[in-house]
Design a protein around this motif. Structure first.
Motif, PDB file in Angstrom:
ATOM      1  N   ASP A 128      -5.149   8.990  -7.810  1.00  0.00           N
ATOM      2  CA  ASP A 128      -4.712   8.232  -6.630  1.00  0.00           C
ATOM      3  C   ASP A 128      -5.658   7.051  -6.415  1.00  0.00           C
ATOM      4  O   ASP A 128      -6.778   7.025  -6.924  1.00  0.00           O
ATOM      5  CB  ASP A 128      -4.727   9.134  -5.394  1.00  0.00           C
ATOM      6  CG  ASP A 128      -3.909   8.571  -4.239  1.00  0.00           C
ATOM      7  OD1 ASP A 128      -3.199   7.559  -4.420  1.00  0.00           O
ATOM      8  OD2 ASP A 128      -3.980   9.155  -3.147  1.00  0.00           O
ATOM      9  N   TRP A 129      -5.154   6.088  -5.662  1.00  0.00           N
ATOM     10  CA  TRP A 129      -5.964   4.944  -5.270  1.00  0.00           C
ATOM     11  C   TRP A 129      -6.760   5.316  -4.035  1.00  0.00           C
ATOM     12  O   TRP A 129      -6.211   5.838  -3.066  1.00  0.00           O
ATOM     13  CB  TRP A 129      -5.083   3.732  -4.978  1.00  0.00           C
ATOM     14  CG  TRP A 129      -4.399   3.209  -6.201  1.00  0.00           C
ATOM     15  CD1 TRP A 129      -3.114   3.435  -6.577  1.00  0.00           C
ATOM     16  CD2 TRP A 129      -4.979   2.387  -7.218  1.00  0.00           C
ATOM     17  NE1 TRP A 129      -2.851   2.800  -7.776  1.00  0.00           N
ATOM     18  CE2 TRP A 129      -3.987   2.149  -8.188  1.00  0.00           C
ATOM     19  CE3 TRP A 129      -6.249   1.827  -7.402  1.00  0.00           C
ATOM     20  CZ2 TRP A 129      -4.203   1.383  -9.325  1.00  0.00           C
ATOM     21  CZ3 TRP A 129      -6.469   1.072  -8.534  1.00  0.00           C
ATOM     22  CH2 TRP A 129      -5.465   0.851  -9.477  1.00  0.00           C
ATOM     23  N   GLU A 180      -8.835   3.882  -0.953  1.00  0.00           N
ATOM     24  CA  GLU A 180      -9.020   2.627  -0.226  1.00  0.00           C
ATOM     25  C   GLU A 180     -10.507   2.313  -0.089  1.00  0.00           C
ATOM     26  O   GLU A 180     -11.297   3.142   0.344  1.00  0.00           O
ATOM     27  CB  GLU A 180      -8.389   2.717   1.160  1.00  0.00           C
ATOM     28  CG  GLU A 180      -8.510   1.435   1.939  1.00  0.00           C
ATOM     29  CD  GLU A 180      -7.866   1.504   3.319  1.00  0.00           C
ATOM     30  OE1 GLU A 180      -8.295   0.730   4.182  1.00  0.00           O
ATOM     31  OE2 GLU A 180      -6.953   2.324   3.529  1.00  0.00           O
ATOM     32  N   TRP A 187       0.838  -1.203   0.000  1.00  0.00           N
ATOM     33  CA  TRP A 187       0.000   0.000   0.000  1.00  0.00           C
ATOM     34  C   TRP A 187       0.874   1.255   0.000  1.00  0.00           C
ATOM     35  O   TRP A 187       0.562   2.238  -0.672  1.00  0.00           O
ATOM     36  CB  TRP A 187      -0.936  -0.031   1.205  1.00  0.00           C
ATOM     37  CG  TRP A 187      -1.816   1.167   1.337  1.00  0.00           C
ATOM     38  CD1 TRP A 187      -1.782   2.100   2.328  1.00  0.00           C
ATOM     39  CD2 TRP A 187      -2.879   1.572   0.471  1.00  0.00           C
ATOM     40  NE1 TRP A 187      -2.740   3.066   2.123  1.00  0.00           N
ATOM     41  CE2 TRP A 187      -3.431   2.760   0.990  1.00  0.00           C
ATOM     42  CE3 TRP A 187      -3.400   1.053  -0.707  1.00  0.00           C
ATOM     43  CZ2 TRP A 187      -4.486   3.425   0.381  1.00  0.00           C
ATOM     44  CZ3 TRP A 187      -4.463   1.724  -1.319  1.00  0.00           C
ATOM     45  CH2 TRP A 187      -4.994   2.900  -0.772  1.00  0.00           C
ATOM     46  N   ARG A 229       1.780   2.498  -3.482  1.00  0.00           N
ATOM     47  CA  ARG A 229       0.664   2.599  -4.431  1.00  0.00           C
ATOM     48  C   ARG A 229       0.883   3.668  -5.492  1.00  0.00           C
ATOM     49  O   ARG A 229       0.374   3.556  -6.608  1.00  0.00           O
ATOM     50  CB  ARG A 229      -0.651   2.818  -3.699  1.00  0.00           C
ATOM     51  CG  ARG A 229      -0.765   4.142  -2.979  1.00  0.00           C
ATOM     52  CD  ARG A 229      -2.033   4.204  -2.130  1.00  0.00           C
ATOM     53  NE  ARG A 229      -2.133   5.430  -1.375  1.00  0.00           N
ATOM     54  CZ  ARG A 229      -1.542   5.651  -0.208  1.00  0.00           C
ATOM     55  NH1 ARG A 229      -0.814   4.708   0.340  1.00  0.00           N
ATOM     56  NH2 ARG A 229      -1.685   6.799   0.408  1.00  0.00           N
ATOM     57  N   GLN A 265      -7.825  -2.526  -7.586  1.00  0.00           N
ATOM     58  CA  GLN A 265      -6.486  -3.106  -7.403  1.00  0.00           C
ATOM     59  C   GLN A 265      -6.369  -3.548  -5.944  1.00  0.00           C
ATOM     60  O   GLN A 265      -6.894  -2.891  -5.053  1.00  0.00           O
ATOM     61  CB  GLN A 265      -5.422  -2.053  -7.722  1.00  0.00           C
ATOM     62  CG  GLN A 265      -3.999  -2.436  -7.384  1.00  0.00           C
ATOM     63  CD  GLN A 265      -3.429  -3.483  -8.318  1.00  0.00           C
ATOM     64  OE1 GLN A 265      -3.664  -3.442  -9.516  1.00  0.00           O
ATOM     65  NE2 GLN A 265      -2.712  -4.432  -7.770  1.00  0.00           N
ATOM     66  N   ALA A 303      -8.624  -1.295  -3.432  1.00  0.00           N
ATOM     67  CA  ALA A 303      -8.623   0.137  -3.716  1.00  0.00           C
ATOM     68  C   ALA A 303      -9.130   0.356  -5.131  1.00  0.00           C
ATOM     69  O   ALA A 303      -9.012  -0.526  -5.981  1.00  0.00           O
ATOM     70  CB  ALA A 303      -7.227   0.707  -3.553  1.00  0.00           C
ATOM     71  N   GLN A 304      -9.720   1.531  -5.354  1.00  0.00           N
ATOM     72  CA  GLN A 304     -10.197   1.889  -6.685  1.00  0.00           C
ATOM     73  C   GLN A 304      -9.441   3.112  -7.172  1.00  0.00           C
ATOM     74  O   GLN A 304      -9.134   4.022  -6.393  1.00  0.00           O
ATOM     75  CB  GLN A 304     -11.692   2.191  -6.666  1.00  0.00           C
ATOM     76  CG  GLN A 304     -12.539   0.953  -6.615  1.00  0.00           C
ATOM     77  CD  GLN A 304     -14.003   1.277  -6.846  1.00  0.00           C
ATOM     78  OE1 GLN A 304     -14.525   2.203  -6.263  1.00  0.00           O
ATOM     79  NE2 GLN A 304     -14.638   0.501  -7.696  1.00  0.00           N
ATOM     80  N   TRP A 305      -9.173   3.128  -8.471  1.00  0.00           N
ATOM     81  CA  TRP A 305      -8.460   4.238  -9.075  1.00  0.00           C
ATOM     82  C   TRP A 305      -9.407   5.401  -9.309  1.00  0.00           C
ATOM     83  O   TRP A 305     -10.506   5.240  -9.831  1.00  0.00           O
ATOM     84  CB  TRP A 305      -7.834   3.810 -10.394  1.00  0.00           C
ATOM     85  CG  TRP A 305      -7.087   4.910 -11.071  1.00  0.00           C
ATOM     86  CD1 TRP A 305      -7.446   5.577 -12.192  1.00  0.00           C
ATOM     87  CD2 TRP A 305      -5.851   5.482 -10.646  1.00  0.00           C
ATOM     88  NE1 TRP A 305      -6.508   6.521 -12.511  1.00  0.00           N
ATOM     89  CE2 TRP A 305      -5.512   6.483 -11.560  1.00  0.00           C
ATOM     90  CE3 TRP A 305      -4.999   5.248  -9.574  1.00  0.00           C
ATOM     91  CZ2 TRP A 305      -4.369   7.258 -11.446  1.00  0.00           C
ATOM     92  CZ3 TRP A 305      -3.843   6.007  -9.462  1.00  0.00           C
ATOM     93  CH2 TRP A 305      -3.540   6.992 -10.389  1.00  0.00           C
ATOM     94  N   SER A 306      -8.969   6.591  -8.887  1.00  0.00           N
ATOM     95  CA  SER A 306      -9.713   7.819  -9.131  1.00  0.00           C
ATOM     96  C   SER A 306      -8.924   8.659 -10.124  1.00  0.00           C
ATOM     97  O   SER A 306      -7.803   9.091  -9.831  1.00  0.00           O
ATOM     98  CB  SER A 306      -9.903   8.607  -7.832  1.00  0.00           C
ATOM     99  OG  SER A 306     -10.386   9.907  -8.123  1.00  0.00           O
ATOM    100  N   GLN A 363      -0.080   3.238 -11.495  1.00  0.00           N
ATOM    101  CA  GLN A 363      -1.124   4.096 -12.057  1.00  0.00           C
ATOM    102  C   GLN A 363      -2.290   3.240 -12.531  1.00  0.00           C
ATOM    103  O   GLN A 363      -2.077   2.205 -13.160  1.00  0.00           O
ATOM    104  CB  GLN A 363      -0.578   4.888 -13.250  1.00  0.00           C
ATOM    105  CG  GLN A 363       0.423   5.945 -12.884  1.00  0.00           C
ATOM    106  CD  GLN A 363      -0.253   7.213 -12.354  1.00  0.00           C
ATOM    107  OE1 GLN A 363      -1.452   7.274 -12.137  1.00  0.00           O
ATOM    108  NE2 GLN A 363       0.547   8.227 -12.143  1.00  0.00           N
ATOM    109  N   GLY A 364      -3.502   3.678 -12.230  1.00  0.00           N
ATOM    110  CA  GLY A 364      -4.673   3.002 -12.743  1.00  0.00           C
ATOM    111  C   GLY A 364      -4.852   3.273 -14.225  1.00  0.00           C
ATOM    112  O   GLY A 364      -4.338   4.261 -14.754  1.00  0.00           O
TER     113      GLY A 364
END
Length: 186
Positions: free
Chosen positions: A67-68, A70, A29, A32, A44, A59-62, A36-37
């Motif tokens: 950023d990830w 949580e 973590w 992270r 992820q 975690a989801q990519w924004s 990159q998403g």
């Protein structure tokens, strides 16, 4: 924003549905930012240490914040529990062939920071198993817990033994060695 909230809830429900997710093959973590998403809402998994336990985080990519975010802890990623009334950070199943031709099921407890070989040796002694299983059991515990390889001089608690850690005279052998004393004069 409502669509993003729905994606987070979807990620949480996916995380809750997961079982027995190993942590040792996931990126940390704390690293992270190195991952990159590819698209908004991509999920992820990362490993992290929470309250002394190694867990898997979803975690989801924004895209907006780059950023990830949580989502939460993946169910089944924390493997703590008890064996014979003793609490451990991790409890793993072990199946051994029995002399009668069947399979005997055991559980082995391991705490973060412990030496996997000390843990495996205590397990072998407790269940009167063949000493030849030591490496296999220790490596299994180390891999499942995501523990680093043991270091010479590592005592049962995971720390390095002091210069006098082996005690006594120059006879008798022991598995643990403190190599820092090798350069000191007698």
């Amino acid at each position: 924003q409502p669509a993003f909230g729905a994606q987070i809830e979807e990620g949480r429900s996916r995380a809750k549905a997961s079982q027995n997710v190993p942590a040792n093959d996931k990126p940390h973590w704390s690293n992270r930012a190195d991952f990159q998403g590819k698209k908004e809402g991509q999920v992820q998994m990362f490993q992290a240490v929470r309250e002394g336990r190694v867990v898997v985080l979803a975690a989801q990519w924004s895209v907006m914040s780059s950023d990830w975010i949580e989502v939460g802890e993946v169910a089944g990623s924390a493997s703590g529990g008890t064996v014979d009334g003793v609490s451990y950070d991790h409890v793993f199943p072990i199946e051994m062939d029995s002399m009668g031709g069947g399979v005997v099921k055991y559980e082995i407890g391991y705490n973060n920071g412990d030496n996997p070989y000390t843990c495996a040796q205590m397990f072998i002694d407790k269940h009167q198993l063949d000493q030849a299983n030591l490496d296999q059991i220790a490596n299994y515990v180390r891999n499942r817990a995501g523990a680093p390889p043991p270091v010479l001089g590592m005592d049962a608690g995971g720390g390095a033994a002091g210069a006098g850690g082996m005690g006594g005279g120059g006879g008798g052998g022991g598995a643990a060695m403190d190599t820092s004393a090798a350069s000191a004069s007698a």
